[in-house]
Design a protein around this motif. Structure first.
Motif, PDB file in Angstrom:
ATOM      1  N   SER A   3     -18.428 -41.369 -17.431  1.00  0.00           N
ATOM      2  CA  SER A   3     -17.741 -42.402 -16.671  1.00  0.00           C
ATOM      3  C   SER A   3     -18.548 -42.777 -15.445  1.00  0.00           C
ATOM      4  O   SER A   3     -19.261 -41.954 -14.876  1.00  0.00           O
ATOM      5  N   ALA A   4     -18.455 -44.034 -15.046  1.00  0.00           N
ATOM      6  CA  ALA A   4     -19.246 -44.545 -13.935  1.00  0.00           C
ATOM      7  C   ALA A   4     -18.820 -43.885 -12.634  1.00  0.00           C
ATOM      8  O   ALA A   4     -17.627 -43.693 -12.377  1.00  0.00           O
ATOM      9  N   PRO A   5     -19.776 -43.501 -11.799  1.00  0.00           N
ATOM     10  CA  PRO A   5     -19.418 -42.898 -10.514  1.00  0.00           C
ATOM     11  C   PRO A   5     -18.867 -43.936  -9.554  1.00  0.00           C
ATOM     12  O   PRO A   5     -19.039 -45.148  -9.748  1.00  0.00           O
ATOM     13  N   ASN A   6     -18.215 -43.444  -8.548  1.00  0.00           N
ATOM     14  CA  ASN A   6     -17.727 -44.304  -7.483  1.00  0.00           C
ATOM     15  C   ASN A   6     -18.827 -44.438  -6.434  1.00  0.00           C
ATOM     16  O   ASN A   6     -19.287 -43.438  -5.886  1.00  0.00           O
ATOM     17  N   MET A 240     -30.942 -47.699 -12.545  1.00  0.00           N
ATOM     18  CA  MET A 240     -31.689 -48.931 -12.356  1.00  0.00           C
ATOM     19  C   MET A 240     -31.028 -49.758 -11.260  1.00  0.00           C
ATOM     20  O   MET A 240     -29.799 -49.870 -11.213  1.00  0.00           O
ATOM     21  N   ILE A 241     -31.841 -50.299 -10.372  1.00  0.00           N
ATOM     22  CA  ILE A 241     -31.351 -51.278  -9.404  1.00  0.00           C
ATOM     23  C   ILE A 241     -32.105 -52.575  -9.642  1.00  0.00           C
ATOM     24  O   ILE A 241     -33.343 -52.592  -9.678  1.00  0.00           O
ATOM     25  N   THR A 242     -31.352 -53.643  -9.835  1.00  0.00           N
ATOM     26  CA  THR A 242     -31.936 -54.956 -10.068  1.00  0.00           C
ATOM     27  C   THR A 242     -31.642 -55.873  -8.889  1.00  0.00           C
ATOM     28  O   THR A 242     -30.699 -55.660  -8.133  1.00  0.00           O
ATOM     29  N   ASP A 260     -25.881 -63.098  -6.144  1.00  0.00           N
ATOM     30  CA  ASP A 260     -27.238 -62.769  -5.730  1.00  0.00           C
ATOM     31  C   ASP A 260     -27.236 -61.566  -4.794  1.00  0.00           C
ATOM     32  O   ASP A 260     -26.438 -61.498  -3.861  1.00  0.00           O
ATOM     33  N   GLY A 261     -28.159 -60.640  -5.054  1.00  0.00           N
ATOM     34  CA  GLY A 261     -28.241 -59.428  -4.254  1.00  0.00           C
ATOM     35  C   GLY A 261     -28.736 -58.274  -5.105  1.00  0.00           C
ATOM     36  O   GLY A 261     -29.515 -58.466  -6.044  1.00  0.00           O
ATOM     37  N   LEU A 262     -28.266 -57.065  -4.809  1.00  0.00           N
ATOM     38  CA  LEU A 262     -28.735 -55.858  -5.482  1.00  0.00           C
ATOM     39  C   LEU A 262     -27.607 -55.251  -6.321  1.00  0.00           C
ATOM     40  O   LEU A 262     -26.469 -55.141  -5.861  1.00  0.00           O
ATOM     41  N   TRP A 263     -27.970 -54.824  -7.535  1.00  0.00           N
ATOM     42  CA  TRP A 263     -27.003 -54.300  -8.489  1.00  0.00           C
ATOM     43  C   TRP A 263     -27.503 -52.970  -9.058  1.00  0.00           C
ATOM     44  O   TRP A 263     -28.682 -52.814  -9.337  1.00  0.00           O
ATOM     45  N   TRP A 264     -26.563 -52.032  -9.277  1.00  0.00           N
ATOM     46  CA  TRP A 264     -26.887 -50.684  -9.756  1.00  0.00           C
ATOM     47  C   TRP A 264     -26.272 -50.461 -11.129  1.00  0.00           C
ATOM     48  O   TRP A 264     -25.128 -50.848 -11.396  1.00  0.00           O
ATOM     49  N   PRO A 280     -23.281 -53.319 -14.542  1.00  0.00           N
ATOM     50  CA  PRO A 280     -23.823 -53.167 -13.185  1.00  0.00           C
ATOM     51  C   PRO A 280     -22.752 -53.310 -12.105  1.00  0.00           C
ATOM     52  O   PRO A 280     -21.787 -54.063 -12.256  1.00  0.00           O
ATOM     53  N   LEU A 281     -22.968 -52.554 -11.027  1.00  0.00           N
ATOM     54  CA  LEU A 281     -22.111 -52.605  -9.847  1.00  0.00           C
ATOM     55  C   LEU A 281     -22.920 -53.175  -8.685  1.00  0.00           C
ATOM     56  O   LEU A 281     -24.056 -52.779  -8.453  1.00  0.00           O
ATOM     57  N   GLN A 282     -22.341 -54.102  -7.964  1.00  0.00           N
ATOM     58  CA  GLN A 282     -23.071 -54.746  -6.879  1.00  0.00           C
ATOM     59  C   GLN A 282     -23.087 -53.865  -5.631  1.00  0.00           C
ATOM     60  O   GLN A 282     -22.046 -53.412  -5.159  1.00  0.00           O
TER      61      GLN A 282
END
Length: 339
Positions: A3-6, A240-242, A260-264, A280-282
Motif C-alpha cells: 500500500s502507498a505510504p503517507n 521515482m520523482i518526475t 505542473d510540479g514534482l510527483w512521486w 503518482p502523488l504530487q
C-alpha cells in the motif's frame, strides 16, 4: 505492491539562489547555478551542479560541486561550494570546459552521478566506475540539438569522453536527448532522459552493458509532458520523482497548471513499463504562489537521510515568477516524511 505510504511535505527552502546570492557566500565567479544532483560519495554528501560564470568573455556552463561537512546528514543546510585551493572566492570546476567547437562547447548541463560496473577497466577484467552523465550542445539554443555525454573518475581526476554517448537518432527523439538520469542495476546502465519531438517533450528509456555504447530497448517511457524522471533504489523497492512542466522549450510566457510540479511514485521491482509504477502523488505544485519557482520546478534529485530513514530530501530547480529567460534560477529543497 505494498500500500502507498503517507507522504507529507514538512518544509520547503532555497539552498542556492543566483538572484539573491543565497548560499554563494564569498563565491564571485558564478553567476548562476542549477541542475543539482545529490550523491553519497567518500562517506560524505556531494552536490554536483551546472555553474554559469560571471564573465562577459565566456558563456560556458562549468561542472562544479558542493559538499556537506563530513558527518553531516542531508537535513543539514551547510552546503559549501568547492573552491580553488588558492582562492576561496572562486568556485573550482571539476574539469576544464569542452574545447571550442566541440559537440558540447556550451558546457556541462544537467549532471547525473552514478557508480556502476565498467567492463573495460583493468585490461578487460572490469571494475567499478564513477561517472557523471550530462547534456550539452554545440551552440546556445533551447531547441538544441542536444546530446548526452559523460565524464569518468580515474582515481585522481574527472576525464571527459570526447564524443557523446547517446544521441537523438530515433524519430520520436527529434535529434534531442537531454536531462539524463542513470542507475546501475542487474548488470546494466539504465538511463531515463528527456526527448523533444516537435512541439513537446517526453521521457525516453534506454539501457547499455557498458553505459557508453549499444543502447538497447530504446523507447518512450512517458508519452505525456514529463520533463524528468529521477529513479532511486530505496531498500527493497524503487522510487521515482518526475517533473511535469507545460512550458515546453519556451520561457517567454508561463502556462503552468495545477498539475505542473514534482510527483512521486514507486515500484516493487524496477520496471521499464510506466503502468507497473504506483499512481503518482504530487509533492510540489509549481504555481503555488512561491515566486522563486512559480515559472516552473524541474530537475529533481532525491535521497533519504541516513539517520532518519523516514525523511526524504528532494532538491530541484526553480524558475522565478517574473523571469523570461532560463537563467533566473534557484535550487530548492523539500523535506518530506513517509509513513
Amino acid at each position: 505492491m505494498n500500500s502507498a505510504p503517507n507522504i507529507k511535505v514538512l518544509s520547503k527552502i532555497k539552498v542556492f539562489d543566483g538572484r539573491t546570492r543565497e548560499g554563494f557566500g564569498q563565491i564571485s565567479n558564478l553567476e548562476k547555478n542549477a541542475d543539482a544532483f545529490i550523491a553519497r560519495r567518500d562517506q560524505q554528501w556531494w552536490m554536483f551542479f551546472s555553474g554559469r560564470e560571471r564573465s562577459e568573455h565566456t558563456n560556458v556552463v562549468q561542472l562544479c560541486s558542493a559538499t556537506l561537512p563530513p558527518g553531516e546528514c542531508l537535513s543539514s543546510t551547510n552546503w559549501r561550494i568547492t573552491t580553488d585551493p588558492t582562492d576561496p572566492t572562486k568556485a573550482l570546476p571539476l574539469l576544464p570546459p569542452p574545447p571550442e567547437g566541440a559537440w558540447d562547447a556550451t558546457g556541462y548541463h544537467c549532471p547525473a552521478y552514478v557508480r556502476g560496473w565498467n567492463p573495460a577497466l583493468n585490461a578487460g577484467k572490469g571494475g567499478w566506475q564513477e561517472r557523471i552523465y550530462y547534456a550539452s550542445c554545440k551552440q546556445w539554443s533551447l531547441e538544441g540539438p542536444y546530446a548526452i555525454g559523460c565524464v569518468e573518475w580515474d582515481g585522481t581526476a574527472w576525464t571527459r569522453h570526447e564524443e557523446p554517448v547517446l544521441q537523438g537518432i530515433e524519430a520520436w527523439e527529434n535529434n534531442n536527448v537531454a536531462e539524463p538520469y542513470v542507475i546501475y542495476h542487474d548488470g546494466k546502465w539504465r538511463m531515463w532522459y528527456c526527448a523533444a519531438p516537435s512541439g513537446q517533450y517526453i521521457t525516453g528509456y534506454a539501457e547499455s552493458r557498458d553505459g557508453i555504447s549499444q543502447w538497447e530497448k530504446r523507447a518512450p517511457f512517458f508519452a505525456q509532458e514529463i520533463f524528468d524522471a529521477a529513479v532511486l533504489q530505496v531498500n527493497k523497492r524503487y522510487e521515482m520523482i518526475t517533473a511535469r512542466r507545460a512550458l515546453r522549450f519556451s520561457f517567454h510566457e508561463s502556462s503552468l497548471s495545477a498539475q505542473d510540479g514534482l510527483w512521486w511514485s514507486y515500484c516493487a521491482q524496477l520496471s521499464t513499463h510506466p503502468q507497473d509504477w504506483s499512481e503518482p502523488l504530487q509533492l510540489l505544485q509549481a504555481d503555488d504562489g512561491t515566486s522563486w519557482h512559480k515559472n516552473g520546478a524541474w530537475h529533481p534529485t532525491f535521497h533519504y537521510d541516513e539517520q532518519r530513514p523516514d525523511r526524504m530530501y528532494v532538491f530541484f530547480n526553480g524558475l522565478y515568477q517574473d523571469t523570461h529567460t532560463p537563467f533566473g534560477l534557484s535550487i530548492g529543497r523539500l523535506e518530506c516524511s513517509l509513513e
